[in-house]
Design an enzyme around this catalytic site. Structure first.
Site, PDB file in Angstrom:
ATOM      1  N   LYS A 122     -47.533  31.589  17.374  1.00  0.00           N
ATOM      2  CA  LYS A 122     -47.388  32.264  16.084  1.00  0.00           C
ATOM      3  C   LYS A 122     -46.076  31.939  15.389  1.00  0.00           C
ATOM      4  CE  LYS A 122     -46.285  36.704  18.246  1.00  0.00           C
ATOM      5  NZ  LYS A 122     -46.022  36.103  19.580  1.00  0.00           N
ATOM      6  N   ARG A 146     -36.898  28.098  30.032  1.00  0.00           N
ATOM      7  CA  ARG A 146     -36.257  29.377  29.676  1.00  0.00           C
ATOM      8  C   ARG A 146     -36.402  30.347  30.825  1.00  0.00           C
ATOM      9  NH1 ARG A 146     -38.699  31.109  24.007  1.00  0.00           N
ATOM     10  NH2 ARG A 146     -39.039  32.910  25.313  1.00  0.00           N
ATOM     11  N   ARG A 203     -44.100  25.132  29.880  1.00  0.00           N
ATOM     12  CA  ARG A 203     -43.251  24.996  28.687  1.00  0.00           C
ATOM     13  C   ARG A 203     -41.809  24.696  29.062  1.00  0.00           C
ATOM     14  NH1 ARG A 203     -43.651  29.583  24.176  1.00  0.00           N
ATOM     15  NH2 ARG A 203     -42.525  30.915  25.612  1.00  0.00           N
ATOM     16  N   ARG A 247     -44.308  40.551  30.102  1.00  0.00           N
ATOM     17  CA  ARG A 247     -44.496  40.363  28.658  1.00  0.00           C
ATOM     18  C   ARG A 247     -45.944  40.604  28.267  1.00  0.00           C
ATOM     19  NH1 ARG A 247     -41.941  34.638  28.310  1.00  0.00           N
ATOM     20  NH2 ARG A 247     -42.519  34.501  26.118  1.00  0.00           N
ATOM     21  N   ARG A 250     -44.819  45.540  15.983  1.00  0.00           N
ATOM     22  CA  ARG A 250     -44.979  45.360  17.411  1.00  0.00           C
ATOM     23  C   ARG A 250     -45.649  46.565  18.059  1.00  0.00           C
ATOM     24  NH1 ARG A 250     -41.214  45.681  21.534  1.00  0.00           N
ATOM     25  NH2 ARG A 250     -41.496  44.045  23.101  1.00  0.00           N
TER      26      ARG A 250
END
Ligand SMILES: [Zn+2]
Length: 240
Positions: free
Chosen positions: A34, A179, A146, A190, A107
């Site tokens: 997004k 990360r 990633r 998450r 959120r």
């Protein structure tokens, strides 16, 4: 044509499509792309891409009243309350006009409710809400594959792009790293936050704004998703 549409938006780039929908919310789980899509839409349609995290940091660093209030929460390691988060966004809208692409905001249902009343006070409302959908196993695969450049923010997939950890970033030359929140444990957390707080936001819009809510399969390629999103942004409701 809404009367607040600035002339500059019509003449800035004659090659660009004049966006009809200018108050856009993009929702989706981690790794649904997004942020990237919001950026591409912003570039293409000249609509500001608003990150609430960045707004919050800017209020804090400028030491504004809102910033000081937010600091009282974040310095204790707490999230700012929904009502304050929306007040910060509203202050931004009053300064910059009610044109935005929010990515990952609202959120929580609380934020969605406050945002609706704040927009109503500004005599406007949302034009478009898009949920980028991605099954859990694809989210996991994307996150675990990633690698990111901490300098320019670019992200790459080890399987898709062949870039490996420790290699130079193809964009800026800095080293690519994984990360520290791109791990399986952090990801579970998450996803839980997303399911508990953000998925109910989708339910809220299903009830309050069913005509504005669209779903796009985020498992498709970035260009295919962008094509669908831009069609939605340029879509004229009154021609339906
Ligand atoms: Zn880079």
């Amino acid at each position: 044509m809404p009367d607040w549409l600035p002339i500059s938006a019509l003449t800035a780039n004659p090659d660009s499509v004049n966006p009809v929908n200018q108050r856009i919310v993009l929702l989706g789980p981690p790794a649904s792309g997004k942020g990237t899509q919001a950026e591409r839409l912003a570039d293409c349609f000249f609509i500001p891409h608003v990150s609430t995290g960045a707004l919050l940091r800017s209020e804090c660093s400028r030491g504004t009243l809102l910033g000081q209030e937010a600091d009282g929460w974040t310095s204790k390691g707490l999230l700012v309350p929904d009502e304050l988060a929306v007040r910060i966004v509203t202050a931004w809208m009053k300064e910059n006009g009610p044109r935005f692409i929010f990515d990952g905001f609202p959120r929580t249902v609380g934020q969605a409710e406050y945002l609706d009343s704040s927009l109503a006070e500004l005599r406007t409302g949302l034009d478009l809400i898009v949920l980028l959908e991605l099954p859990d196993e694809m989210i996991c695969r994307r996150i675990l594959e990633r690698i990111s450049c901490l300098k320019c923010g670019a992200t790459f997939s080890t399987s898709l792009h062949g870039n490996q950890e420790g290699a130079p970033c193809p964009r800026c030359g800095a080293l690519l790293v994984r990360r520290n929140d791109d791990t399986e444990e952090a990801l579970d957390q998450r996803l839980e936050v997303y399911r508990d707080l953000t998925l109910p936001v989708v339910g809220y819009y299903e009830k309050t704004s069913p005509n504005l809510l669209h779903r796009i399969d985020a498992g498709e390629g970035s260009n295919a998703i962008f094509a669908k999103l831009s069609a939605l942004v340029a879509y004229k409701k009154d021609e339906a």
